[in-house]
Motif scaffolding. Structure first.
Motif, short mmCIF file in Angstrom:
data_model
loop_
_atom_site.label_atom_id
_atom_site.label_comp_id
_atom_site.label_asym_id
_atom_site.label_seq_id
_atom_site.Cartn_x
_atom_site.Cartn_y
_atom_site.Cartn_z
N GLU A 135 0.83 -1.20 0.00
CA GLU A 135 0.00 0.00 0.00
C GLU A 135 0.87 1.26 0.00
O GLU A 135 0.50 2.28 -0.58
CB GLU A 135 -0.93 0.00 1.21
N MET A 138 1.59 3.05 -3.27
CA MET A 138 0.47 3.63 -4.00
C MET A 138 0.25 5.09 -3.60
O MET A 138 -0.54 5.39 -2.71
CB MET A 138 -0.80 2.82 -3.74
N HIS A 139 0.98 5.99 -4.21
CA HIS A 139 0.79 7.41 -3.96
C HIS A 139 1.14 8.19 -5.23
O HIS A 139 1.74 7.64 -6.16
CB HIS A 139 1.63 7.88 -2.77
N ASP A 163 -11.46 10.58 -1.32
CA ASP A 163 -10.50 9.51 -1.58
C ASP A 163 -11.19 8.27 -2.15
O ASP A 163 -12.40 8.06 -1.96
CB ASP A 163 -9.76 9.11 -0.30
N TYR A 177 -8.03 2.93 1.71
CA TYR A 177 -8.32 4.17 1.00
C TYR A 177 -7.07 4.62 0.26
O TYR A 177 -5.94 4.34 0.67
CB TYR A 177 -8.77 5.26 1.98
N ALA A 178 -7.27 5.31 -0.86
CA ALA A 178 -6.16 5.82 -1.66
C ALA A 178 -6.45 7.25 -2.07
O ALA A 178 -7.59 7.59 -2.38
CB ALA A 178 -5.95 4.94 -2.91
N ASP A 179 -5.39 8.08 -2.07
CA ASP A 179 -5.56 9.48 -2.44
C ASP A 179 -5.05 9.78 -3.84
O ASP A 179 -4.85 10.93 -4.22
CB ASP A 179 -4.86 10.39 -1.43
N PRO A 183 -3.40 2.91 -7.49
CA PRO A 183 -3.77 1.49 -7.43
C PRO A 183 -4.17 0.90 -8.78
O PRO A 183 -4.01 -0.31 -8.99
CB PRO A 183 -4.95 1.48 -6.45
N ALA A 242 -10.57 1.34 -8.76
CA ALA A 242 -9.45 2.30 -8.75
C ALA A 242 -9.65 3.48 -9.69
O ALA A 242 -8.95 4.49 -9.56
CB ALA A 242 -8.15 1.58 -9.08
#
Length: 489
Positions: A135, A138-139, A163, A177-179, A183, A242
Motif C-alpha cells: 500500500e 500507492m501514492h 479519496d 483508502y487511496a488518495d 492502485p 481504482a
C-alpha cells in the motif's frame, strides 16, 4: 487513452466546446458508417502487454523512465505507474503460422527488453498484479512522469470529491483508502485486438462479452494485492474501483461506472460510442482545431480526436477502437479482460482460445447472445474473477456449469473450429489449445500456482513469502514453459 496530453486546467467553456465537438464527431462517424468508408480485408490480430518492473529482490522498482531509455524501441512505452511499462505488438494475419509468429515476436522483444532492463537494475514481470506491491507504493509520487497521468488523476478526484475506497472481499479482505489513482497501476493486462468490418462489429463485440467469463476463469493470474489473498483475478474488482469517479451517493443513484461491462447487447458499433457520449462526462476535455465534417467533405479521413479521446476514458472490458492508418479508417474490438502472463506461451494460448472462439461465435445461426441474458454474461465475468476455474458459469444449453467443464466440453471444440476457419496451422492450433485444455484438467492457472507457492513458503511473514514466490515466478516465466507444468515449490 494512449494519447499524450499537456498539463492544464479546464474551464466550463472547455467542457461545453468539448461536448459539442464530441457530438459533431459522432455525427460524422455515423455518416462514415452509412457510406462504408472503412478498410477491411481479413481479420487481423494484435496485442498489448503491460508489465511490472522489479529489482533483484523481486520488489517493485520505480524505474520505467530508465528502463525505457535502455530499451530504446518505439513499440515500448510508459504506463500509469513508474513500476510499469507496456509493449505494443503490430497486427498479424491469423492464418497459417500467424499466431506462432506473434508469439515469437513477443518472446524475442521481451528477451531483448529484459537484457536492456538489467543494465539499469530492472527486471520485467508478466503478471496480473505484482505480488510484492505494498500500500505504501500507492501514492501520487509513483505515477509516471507523463502529464496525462497526473491530469487524469486530478480529474478523477475532482469528479469524486473524496479519496478512493478499495473494498475487496475474497479469501481475505482488503479495506483501504487511496488518495490517487495509482492502485490502477497495479492492474497489468493482456489486451487482444481484432480488426473487423463495421457490418460484423456488433456480432463480434457481443460474442466477446459472452466469453469474457470463461476467458478470465481459464487465465486467472492475480490472487494477491497488498499482501492479501483475495480473488483468483483480483485485477477485475481492483480496476473497477481504482478509476471510479462516483462517490457513494452517485453509486446509490445508479450512475454508471467508467470501468464498465455495459448493460445490453448491441446492434452496431455506433451504439457504444453513442453511449459513451450520452452517459459519461468528459475527464479530459481537449479540443483540436480540426473540423471533421469539413475534412470528410474534402476526402480527408477525420481522426475524430475528441470522440476517440473520450472513448479512451471509458474503460469497457471490451472496448471499441476507431483508428486511421494511411488515411484509411478501421475498427477493432479491444479485449481487455485478461491478465498478463505467466509466460509468452500462456499468453499465446489465451490469445488462440479467444481468437478461435471469435472465429465461430459471431457467425452462428443462433448466436449465443440471443440465448442468454446480458446480465448472465456480466455475472459470469465476476464469478470467474472470484473463483477462477472453480466458478460456476451459465451457458445456453448447459445451464450453470463449472468453468473448467464449460471450457472442455463446449468452448475448446468451438475454438478448435474457429482456428480452422482462420486457416491456422494445425500444429500451432493443437499446441496452444492443448495448453488451455491442460490448465482445465489440472486446475493449475497462474493464480493457483501463486497461491500454492505462497502457502509453501509460508511462515509468519506474508510479504517475505510473496517476495520468494515472485522470484520463483520470474525464474519459471523465463523458461516459457506453460504455467500448468510449473513444479510446486
Amino acid at each position: 487513452m494512449g494519447r499524450d496530453v499537456p498539463a492544464m486546467v479546464f474551464s466550463r467553456d472547455d467542457r461545453r466546446r468539448y461536448r459539442e465537438k464530441v457530438r459533431r464527431c459522432l455525427d460524422v462517424f455515423a455518416q462514415m458508417l452509412r457510406e462504408s468508408r472503412f478498410e477491411f480485408d481479413r481479420p487481423r490480430a494484435g496485442l498489448e502487454i503491460e508489465l511490472n518492473l522489479v529489482d533483484e529482490r523481486g520488489e517493485p522498482t520505480m524505474k520505467n523512465a530508465e528502463v525505457l531509455a535502455a530499451i530504446a524501441q518505439p513499440d515500448w512505452g510508459t504506463e500509469l505507474g513508474q513500476f510499469n511499462v507496456e509493449i505494443n505488438v503490430s497486427p498479424e494475419a491469423l492464418s497459417g503460422d500467424g499466431v506462432a509468429r506473434l508469439e515469437k515476436v513477443v518472446r524475442d522483444r521481451l528477451n531483448h527488453a529484459e537484457e536492456r532492463a538489467r543494465t539499469v537494475g530492472g527486471h520485467l514481470v508478466m503478471v496480473g498484479i505484482l505480488p510484492t506491491l505494498r500500500e505504501s507504493d500507492m501514492h501520487e509520487g509513483t505515477l509516471s512522469a507523463n502529464p496525462r497521468y497526473r491530469l487524469l488523476n486530478e480529474q478523477i478526484f475532482a469528479a469524486r470529491g473524496e479519496d478512493l475506497h478499495l473494498l475487496i472481499e475474497g479469501e481475505e479482505v482488503l479495506d483501504a483508502y487511496a488518495d490517487s489513482i495509482t492502485p490502477e497501476a497495479a492492474c497489468t493486462s493482456l489486451q487482444l485486438h481484432l480488426q473487423i468490418s463495421p457490418q460484423a462489429f456488433a456480432a463480434n463485440w457481443n460474442a466477446a462479452q459472452a466469453v469474457a467469463g470463461p476467458q478470465v476463469a481459464v487465465a486467472a493470474n492475480s490472487p494477491f494485492l497488498f499482501g492479501r489473498r483475495l480473488w483468483q483475478e483480483t485485477r477485475i474488482p481492483l480496476f473497477e474501483q481504482a478509476t471510479d469517479t462516483r462517490p457513494v451517493e452517485l453509486k446509490t443513484q445508479g450512475v454508471r461506472p467508467r470501468v464498465w461491462f455495459g448493460e445490453r447487447w448491441i446492434t452496431s458499433v455506433f451504439d457504444l460510442f453513442e453511449e459513451n457520449a450520452r452517459y459519461f462526462p468528459a475527464l479530459l476535455p481537449l479540443c483540436d482545431d480540426a473540423d471533421p465534417r469539413e475534412e470528410l467533405s474534402r476526402g480527408v479521413t477525420p481522426q475524430l480526436g475528441e470522440l476517440t479521446l473520450h472513448n479512451g476514458t471509458v474503460y469497457r472490458w471490451n472496448r471499441p477502437v476507431y483508428a486511421v492508418v494511411g488515411n484509411v479508417p478501421h475498427l477493432r474490438v479491444e479485449n481487455r479482460v485478461l491478465p498478463a502472463g505467466p509466460t509468452v506461451a500462456d499468453i499465446a494460448a489465451n490469445a488462440a482460445f479467444y481468437y478461435g472462439l471469435m472465429g465461430v461465435l459471431p457467425y452462428a445461426e443462433r448466436p449465443v447472445w440471443t440465448r442468454m441474458s446480458f446480465a448472465a454474461a456480466a455475472d459470469n465475468l465476476h464469478a470467474a474473477a472470484r473463483h477462477g476455474l472453480d466458478a460456476r458459469l451459465y451457458w445456453p444449453g448447459l445451464g450453470e456449469v463449472a468453468a473448467a467443464e464449460l471450457v472442455l466440453r463446449r468452448l475448446l471444440p468451438l475454438a478448435h473450429e474457429g482456428l480452422d476457419r482462420w486457416e491456422v496451422d494445425p500444429a500451432v492450433r493443437d499446441r496452444l489449445l492443448g495448453i488451455i485444455e491442460r490448465r482445465c484438467v489440472t486446475g493449475r492457472t497462474g493464480a493457483h500456482w501463486q497461491a500454492e507457492a505462497v502457502e509453501a513458503y509460508g511462515g509468519a511473514d506474508r510479504h517475505e513469502a510473496l517476495r520468494r514466490m515472485t522470484l520463483s515466478y520470474v525464474e519459471h516465466m523465463h523458461t516459457n514453459e506453460p504455467v500448468h507444468t510449473w513444479p510446486s515449490p
